[in-house]
Design an enzyme around this catalytic site. Structure first.
Site, PDB file in Angstrom:
ATOM      1  CE  LYS A  80      61.269  48.503  52.454  1.00 32.02           C
ATOM      2  NZ  LYS A  80      60.471  47.266  52.621  1.00 32.02           N
ATOM      3  CB  ALA A 139      60.031  46.806  65.217  1.00 32.68           C
TER       4      ALA A 139
END
Length: 308
Positions: A80, A139
């Site tokens: 990503k 995270a």
């Protein structure tokens, strides 16, 4: 119409448009099924394929999208953020968030999008999040999208991560963007216990509950208070251990990741096709696929038990 009967009827040919998802691994994805149902229902000559791409090959894979004329792909873990370096352009939201989960190819020009933000925020529609304390665990790329979505709505965000520096870095990005202070803390038993006592909404963006971690949970059930909002972005299984134990402890609202994965998929569908996504059909299909997989797994376990 039953979601399970919407299989592709038209043979593949040279005019069929290819889209897909790029990740590693991608064997678990349900996107081909719910996207395929959407294409069939809307009369779209498009096929959605999973592409298993190792981290070291992401550059070649992105260049391949252009070379092969692939209309676009979703992008999932662990690509990503790394895939962004190989694109021609970023949508403003993707640039702000710092991660993508979609690439659209327009005449050879590759543009990155973040559809995860909109997909993640679907369960919060109509809610006032200003000043509401949210505890996020994890995270990574999905967490970045969730964190920015919540911050844009004014939530008071605390992020826990095994790598505390990563949580602190994300919190700093959020604070710089919104001016609303976010905190990044180490994910330890002591910190988790302390923060759980002060929060109203808990969001799991860690892999615990998924795939090889299916029997694990990020939050011991004794820390879950009655009335809490528990949101697990893991979509498979439909009910994770965290969700199951939250129900046992009387949580007020419990949401799984299916709405997020289908919501971002609906945004991708609309960008790739220019048509309105049949969201409810896609959601129904995704749920049916996950239920079928769970049933097959249960039967497999029963068969193994009988043979042993």
């Amino acid at each position: 119409m039953s979601a399970e009967i919407l299989f592709r009827q038209k043979p593949l040919d040279g005019l069929t448009v290819t889209v897909g998802t790029v990740g590693y691994p991608v064997h678990h994805t349900i996107s081909p099924e719910f996207q395929g149902a959407a294409y069939e229902a809307t009369g779209t000559d498009m096929v959605y394929l999973p592409f298993n791409v190792k981290p070291e090959a992401i550059g070649d894979a992105v260049r391949g999208i252009r070379a092969l004329g692939i209309r676009g792909t979703n992008v999932t873990m662990p690509h990503k953020q790394t895939a962004m370096a190989y694109l021609d352009e970023l949508d403003p939201l993707a640039e702000v968030v710092g991660s993508i989960n979609g690439i659209i190819n327009t005449n050879g020009k590759l543009k990155g999008y973040n559809f995860d933000v909109g997909g993640f925020m679907i369960p919060f529609e109509g809610m006032d999040l200003n000043g509401v304390r949210v505890l996020m665990i994890g995270a990574g790329g999905g967490a970045r999208a969730a964190a920015f979505g919540l911050t844009m709505r004014g939530a008071d965000l605390v992020i826990l991560n095994r790598n505390a520096e990563k949580a602190e870095s994300l919190a700093a990005d959020l604070t710089a963007y919104s001016g609303n202070p976010a905190k990044g803390l180490p994910w330890t038993e002591e910190v988790l216990k302390e923060e759980m006592a002060k929060t109203e909404i808990v969001v799991n963006c860690s892999p615990l509950g998924f795939d090889k971690y299916e029997d694990e949970t990020p939050v011991p059930k004794e820390l879950i208070r009655k009335g809490m909002f528990i949101y697990d972005i893991v979509y498979s299984p439909l009910e994770t251990r965290l969700m199951r134990e939250a129900k046992e402890m009387g949580a007020g609202r419990i949401v799984g990741g299916l709405e997020m994965i289908v919501g971002q998929g609906a945004e991708f569908f609309e960008k790739a096709t220019g048509k309105k996504a049949p969201y409810e059909l896609m959601l129904e299909t995704g749920r049916a696929v996950l239920m079928k997989r769970a049933e097959e797994a249960r039967k497999g376990e029963e068969k193994n038990e009988k043979q042993s």
